[in-house]
Design a protein around this motif. Structure first.
Motif, PDB file in Angstrom:
ATOM      1  N   TRP A  87      19.979  20.660  61.741  1.00  0.00           N
ATOM      2  CA  TRP A  87      20.020  20.515  63.196  1.00  0.00           C
ATOM      3  C   TRP A  87      20.087  21.884  63.870  1.00  0.00           C
ATOM      4  CZ3 TRP A  87      24.051  19.159  59.965  1.00  0.00           C
ATOM      5  CH2 TRP A  87      25.288  19.793  60.158  1.00  0.00           C
ATOM      6  N   SER A  88      19.667  21.898  65.120  1.00  0.00           N
ATOM      7  CA  SER A  88      19.684  23.132  65.896  1.00  0.00           C
ATOM      8  C   SER A  88      21.110  23.426  66.345  1.00  0.00           C
ATOM      9  CB  SER A  88      18.772  23.005  67.112  1.00  0.00           C
ATOM     10  OG  SER A  88      19.308  22.051  68.027  1.00  0.00           O
ATOM     11  N   ARG A  89      21.326  24.617  66.855  1.00  0.00           N
ATOM     12  CA  ARG A  89      22.675  24.995  67.297  1.00  0.00           C
ATOM     13  C   ARG A  89      23.102  24.212  68.538  1.00  0.00           C
ATOM     14  NH1 ARG A  89      24.467  28.999  64.145  1.00  0.00           N
ATOM     15  NH2 ARG A  89      22.872  30.042  62.899  1.00  0.00           N
ATOM     16  N   SER A  90      22.169  23.559  69.187  1.00  0.00           N
ATOM     17  CA  SER A  90      22.517  22.680  70.304  1.00  0.00           C
ATOM     18  C   SER A  90      22.804  21.251  69.848  1.00  0.00           C
ATOM     19  CB  SER A  90      21.389  22.670  71.332  1.00  0.00           C
ATOM     20  OG  SER A  90      20.200  22.137  70.770  1.00  0.00           O
ATOM     21  N   GLY A  91      22.692  21.014  68.528  1.00  0.00           N
ATOM     22  CA  GLY A  91      23.041  19.706  67.984  1.00  0.00           C
ATOM     23  C   GLY A  91      21.894  18.733  67.847  1.00  0.00           C
ATOM     24  N   GLN A  92      20.640  19.183  67.993  1.00  0.00           N
ATOM     25  CA  GLN A  92      19.493  18.292  67.871  1.00  0.00           C
ATOM     26  C   GLN A  92      18.933  18.328  66.444  1.00  0.00           C
ATOM     27  OE1 GLN A  92      18.534  16.251  70.429  1.00  0.00           O
ATOM     28  NE2 GLN A  92      20.419  17.111  71.304  1.00  0.00           N
ATOM     29  N   PRO A  93      18.718  17.181  65.815  1.00  0.00           N
ATOM     30  CA  PRO A  93      18.121  17.164  64.477  1.00  0.00           C
ATOM     31  C   PRO A  93      16.770  17.864  64.474  1.00  0.00           C
ATOM     32  CG  PRO A  93      18.953  14.979  65.076  1.00  0.00           C
ATOM     33  CD  PRO A  93      19.008  15.819  66.322  1.00  0.00           C
ATOM     34  N   VAL A  94      16.480  18.602  63.410  1.00  0.00           N
ATOM     35  CA  VAL A  94      15.225  19.345  63.325  1.00  0.00           C
ATOM     36  C   VAL A  94      14.260  18.738  62.311  1.00  0.00           C
ATOM     37  CG1 VAL A  94      16.293  21.503  64.049  1.00  0.00           C
ATOM     38  CG2 VAL A  94      16.170  20.938  61.607  1.00  0.00           C
ATOM     39  N   GLY A  95      14.667  17.667  61.699  1.00  0.00           N
ATOM     40  CA  GLY A  95      13.804  17.012  60.719  1.00  0.00           C
ATOM     41  C   GLY A  95      14.500  15.770  60.199  1.00  0.00           C
ATOM     42  N   PRO A  96      13.914  15.131  59.213  1.00  0.00           N
ATOM     43  CA  PRO A  96      14.548  13.928  58.667  1.00  0.00           C
ATOM     44  C   PRO A  96      15.781  14.276  57.842  1.00  0.00           C
ATOM     45  CG  PRO A  96      12.657  14.538  57.334  1.00  0.00           C
ATOM     46  CD  PRO A  96      12.649  15.460  58.530  1.00  0.00           C
ATOM     47  N   VAL A  97      16.665  13.311  57.691  1.00  0.00           N
ATOM     48  CA  VAL A  97      17.721  13.412  56.693  1.00  0.00           C
ATOM     49  C   VAL A  97      17.058  13.213  55.337  1.00  0.00           C
ATOM     50  CG1 VAL A  97      19.886  12.445  55.840  1.00  0.00           C
ATOM     51  CG2 VAL A  97      19.403  12.427  58.292  1.00  0.00           C
ATOM     52  N   LEU A  98      17.217  14.173  54.443  1.00  0.00           N
ATOM     53  CA  LEU A  98      16.667  14.027  53.099  1.00  0.00           C
ATOM     54  C   LEU A  98      17.711  13.322  52.243  1.00  0.00           C
ATOM     55  CD1 LEU A  98      14.853  17.427  52.449  1.00  0.00           C
ATOM     56  CD2 LEU A  98      14.121  15.431  53.765  1.00  0.00           C
ATOM     57  N   GLY A  99      17.419  12.089  51.834  1.00  0.00           N
ATOM     58  CA  GLY A  99      18.387  11.266  51.124  1.00  0.00           C
ATOM     59  C   GLY A  99      18.684  11.771  49.730  1.00  0.00           C
ATOM     60  N   SER A 144      12.241  25.188  59.301  1.00  0.00           N
ATOM     61  CA  SER A 144      12.917  25.347  60.584  1.00  0.00           C
ATOM     62  C   SER A 144      14.053  26.353  60.447  1.00  0.00           C
ATOM     63  CB  SER A 144      13.472  24.006  61.077  1.00  0.00           C
ATOM     64  OG  SER A 144      14.462  23.538  60.179  1.00  0.00           O
ATOM     65  N   ASP A 145      14.423  26.932  61.562  1.00  0.00           N
ATOM     66  CA  ASP A 145      15.599  27.800  61.620  1.00  0.00           C
ATOM     67  C   ASP A 145      16.769  26.913  62.021  1.00  0.00           C
ATOM     68  OD1 ASP A 145      17.408  29.826  61.794  1.00  0.00           O
ATOM     69  OD2 ASP A 145      16.705  30.552  63.735  1.00  0.00           O
ATOM     70  N   ALA A 146      17.472  26.373  61.034  1.00  0.00           N
ATOM     71  CA  ALA A 146      18.433  25.315  61.324  1.00  0.00           C
ATOM     72  C   ALA A 146      19.793  25.606  60.721  1.00  0.00           C
ATOM     73  CB  ALA A 146      17.918  23.987  60.751  1.00  0.00           C
ATOM     74  N   LEU A 147      20.780  24.882  61.242  1.00  0.00           N
ATOM     75  CA  LEU A 147      22.035  24.710  60.536  1.00  0.00           C
ATOM     76  C   LEU A 147      21.836  23.538  59.575  1.00  0.00           C
ATOM     77  CD1 LEU A 147      24.520  24.871  63.559  1.00  0.00           C
ATOM     78  CD2 LEU A 147      23.959  26.728  61.966  1.00  0.00           C
ATOM     79  N   VAL A 148      22.426  23.621  58.408  1.00  0.00           N
ATOM     80  CA  VAL A 148      22.273  22.535  57.449  1.00  0.00           C
ATOM     81  C   VAL A 148      23.645  22.102  56.947  1.00  0.00           C
ATOM     82  CG1 VAL A 148      19.947  23.117  56.668  1.00  0.00           C
ATOM     83  CG2 VAL A 148      21.917  24.204  55.574  1.00  0.00           C
ATOM     84  N   GLY A 149      23.704  20.872  56.498  1.00  0.00           N
ATOM     85  CA  GLY A 149      24.952  20.364  55.959  1.00  0.00           C
ATOM     86  C   GLY A 149      24.750  18.982  55.380  1.00  0.00           C
ATOM     87  N   PRO A 196      20.916  30.853  53.287  1.00  0.00           N
ATOM     88  CA  PRO A 196      21.787  31.844  53.916  1.00  0.00           C
ATOM     89  C   PRO A 196      23.157  31.262  54.256  1.00  0.00           C
ATOM     90  CG  PRO A 196      20.139  31.083  55.472  1.00  0.00           C
ATOM     91  CD  PRO A 196      19.785  30.473  54.155  1.00  0.00           C
ATOM     92  N   ARG A 197      24.188  32.054  54.057  1.00  0.00           N
ATOM     93  CA  ARG A 197      25.542  31.599  54.374  1.00  0.00           C
ATOM     94  C   ARG A 197      25.675  31.214  55.842  1.00  0.00           C
ATOM     95  NH1 ARG A 197      29.060  29.592  55.918  1.00  0.00           N
ATOM     96  NH2 ARG A 197      31.325  29.767  55.638  1.00  0.00           N
ATOM     97  N   SER A 198      24.931  31.886  56.718  1.00  0.00           N
ATOM     98  CA  SER A 198      25.034  31.619  58.162  1.00  0.00           C
ATOM     99  C   SER A 198      24.567  30.217  58.537  1.00  0.00           C
ATOM    100  CB  SER A 198      24.219  32.655  58.936  1.00  0.00           C
ATOM    101  OG  SER A 198      22.851  32.622  58.534  1.00  0.00           O
ATOM    102  N   ALA A 199      23.780  29.577  57.672  1.00  0.00           N
ATOM    103  CA  ALA A 199      23.293  28.227  57.965  1.00  0.00           C
ATOM    104  C   ALA A 199      24.265  27.150  57.517  1.00  0.00           C
ATOM    105  CB  ALA A 199      21.942  28.005  57.282  1.00  0.00           C
ATOM    106  N   LEU A 200      25.246  27.518  56.711  1.00  0.00           N
ATOM    107  CA  LEU A 200      26.133  26.540  56.092  1.00  0.00           C
ATOM    108  C   LEU A 200      27.424  26.345  56.883  1.00  0.00           C
ATOM    109  CD1 LEU A 200      25.784  27.644  52.361  1.00  0.00           C
ATOM    110  CD2 LEU A 200      24.994  25.477  53.345  1.00  0.00           C
ATOM    111  N   PRO A 201      28.039  25.169  56.743  1.00  0.00           N
ATOM    112  CA  PRO A 201      29.336  24.947  57.392  1.00  0.00           C
ATOM    113  C   PRO A 201      30.442  25.720  56.684  1.00  0.00           C
ATOM    114  CG  PRO A 201      28.297  22.875  56.652  1.00  0.00           C
ATOM    115  CD  PRO A 201      27.569  23.996  56.010  1.00  0.00           C
ATOM    116  N   ASP A 202      31.555  25.901  57.376  1.00  0.00           N
ATOM    117  CA  ASP A 202      32.765  26.420  56.742  1.00  0.00           C
ATOM    118  C   ASP A 202      33.417  25.291  55.944  1.00  0.00           C
ATOM    119  OD1 ASP A 202      32.480  28.956  57.879  1.00  0.00           O
ATOM    120  OD2 ASP A 202      33.614  28.392  59.675  1.00  0.00           O
ATOM    121  N   VAL A 203      34.004  25.646  54.808  1.00  0.00           N
ATOM    122  CA  VAL A 203      34.590  24.648  53.913  1.00  0.00           C
ATOM    123  C   VAL A 203      36.062  24.466  54.228  1.00  0.00           C
ATOM    124  CG1 VAL A 203      34.969  23.983  51.516  1.00  0.00           C
ATOM    125  CG2 VAL A 203      32.937  25.315  52.129  1.00  0.00           C
TER     126      VAL A 203
END
Length: 469
Positions: A87-99, A144-149, A196-203
């Motif tokens: 998802w984007s930094r504004s919270g919008q999904p950028v593609g499908p959820v990969l199951g 995409s340039d996304a946040l992932v999780g 990249p670490r910047s795309a990942l959530p904090d644990v």
């Protein structure tokens, strides 16, 4: 007004919401389906917004079912694990959820150097496979340039009004990127998978707190999200399987067999949860169990899995028919993603009922394949998940295991496991598993009959394998 924890259990095919009091009483529950699409062979996708809306709908239904006023103390999450959202930094999904069943990255995984697989085993206890999250994250980031999780991170993001980018340690352990001994993202693994670490959530630890609600339909702002577990881990917690020597199996779209460990091992290990200390478990994952039943029901023109099981129960045995449901390859303990499904042993006397019975048998055989690899001799197997309502499946499981099977009185125990961790964190009354009742199934066939059935299954599995055992 009764105090309650809202436990949200987000799974592959539906989202559930359960309101649970401090003594484990379910005050109200609701559910909503989640769509699943397969646009190409091996591709399994969901819509991130649809997934979120199913959670919102389930929450609303749970409050309606509760009837009386509920004082919401906190929120707990139990979520499907290896599936990936971008998802984007504004919270919008950028593609499908990969199951988690998605195998589009299988060829990419097979091309990785063997040293990467060795590093993955050393740091995570897992092995390189398309089921896990890192290859899926790489696929999304290439587009995409996304946040992932994982799904827990996506729900936390939305529950907190897009303010938090956090992941629970047990879910992180299923990504192939998390060092389960150092309890942090591994720089070497991030580099190996190009994430990249910047795309990942904090644990965060499982009970560390994950922000507060903001702008969630039907919920007040400021409700703390205090406990998060992966769904299979939550089931193990809810079953009270916390001591070495215990084994639990969760029967869902796929299946998970888990056995607590005294410490980390490099083969088949998962970080079950992280509270005051890390709790590890030996785990094997089956790609197609409930999905195999649904496929067979559709093949036979039956309306649902319930009708399939009823048809299967109309015959005493499959009469030599074997279904190997390797629709997306084989998971643990075979790990052959190139294997393909097969239906063998049929003759002119084979009926639809024999095929249905073979599908039920296949679920139980796959559980046995994993329990056969667990060191020691577990005295019994604790079972949970929707399929445990089937008397036939549970008796078949006991027959093929040669050990008792204890089916939980509530088939969907993952939500209660997450709720119990939340109440533990709040200082409420817990120990629910010790007070739970179980239906016990004793083996009903002798060792010779069991060995014959298991040998026939092993032969069928060997016939569909591409990679050597």
């Amino acid at each position: 007004m009764v105090q309650a924890v809202l436990a949200i259990d987000q799974g592959t095919t539906n989202s559930k919401a359960v309101l649970v009091s401090a003594d484990g009483t379910v005050l109200g529950s609701g559910s909503a389906p989640v769509g699943l699409s397969t646009p190409r062979p091996g591709w399994v996708e969901q819509d991130a917004e649809d997934l979120w809306q199913s959670v919102v709908q389930a929450i609303a239904t749970s409050f309606t079912a509760a009837g009386s006023a509920v004082d919401l103390a906190a929120i707990a999450l139990s979520t499907q694990r290896e599936s990936v959202v971008g998802w984007s930094r504004s919270g919008q999904p950028v593609g499908p959820v990969l199951g988690w069943q998605d195998t589009r990255t299988a060829a990419w995984c097979a091309q990785l150097p063997s040293a990467v697989d060795g590093l993955v085993r050393e740091r995570t206890g897992l092995r390189v496979d398309a089921m896990f999250s890192a290859p899926k994250m790489r696929w999304l980031l290439d587009r995409s340039d996304a946040l992932v999780g994982t799904v827990d991170a996506w729900l936390i993001h939305r529950l907190t009004g897009c303010r938090e980018h956090l992941i629970e340690a047990g879910n992180a352990s299923r990504t192939l990127l998390f060092d389960v001994q150092e309890l942090d993202w591994s720089p070497e693994l991030l580099d190996a998978f190009g994430v990249p670490r910047s795309a990942l959530p904090d644990v965060r630890p499982s009970d560390a707190g994950f922000g507060v609600t903001a702008g969630v339909p039907g919920l007040a702002d400021g409700i703390p999200i205090i406990a998060v577990l992966a769904d299979s881990h939550a089931a193990m917690y809810g079953q009270g399987c916390t001591q070495a020597g215990m084994v639990k199996a969760t029967y869902g779209t796929g299946s998970s067999v888990m056995a607590p460990l005294d410490g980390f091992v490099e083969s088949g290990c998962t970080l079950a949860w992280l509270t005051d200390r890390p709790v590890y478990a030996l785990e094997g994952n089956i790609v197609s169990s409930g999905a195999a039943l649904a496929w067979t029901a559709d093949l036979l023109g039956l309306p649902d899995v319930g009708a399939l099981v009823a048809l299967a129960a109309s015959v005493p045995a499959a009469e030599g028919v074997v279904l190997v449901p390797a629709f997306a390859g084989l998971g643990a303990p075979h790990w052959d993603r190139e294997a393909r499904a097969a239906l063998t042993g049929m003759n002119s006397s084979t009926t639809r009922a024999h095929i249905a019975r073979a599908a039920v048998d296949a679920v139980a055989h796959q559980i046995c394949d994993i329990t056969d690899t667990i060191p020691g001799e577990p005295k019994s197997l604790r079972a949970d998940g929707g399929a445990t309502v089937s008397e036939l499946l549970m008796q078949t499981q006991a027959d093929l295991l040669g050990r008792p099977v204890e089916a939980a009185d509530v088939p969907e125990v993952s939500a209660l496991g997450a709720a119990e961790l939340a109440w533990t964190t709040l200082g409420g009354t817990t120990g629910w598993a010790a007070r739970r009742s179980y239906r016990t199934y004793q083996p009903g066939i002798d060792a010779a009959a069991r060995a014959e059935l298991r040998a026939r299954w092993a032969g069928a599995v060997a016939s569909v394998r591409v990679r050597p055992a």
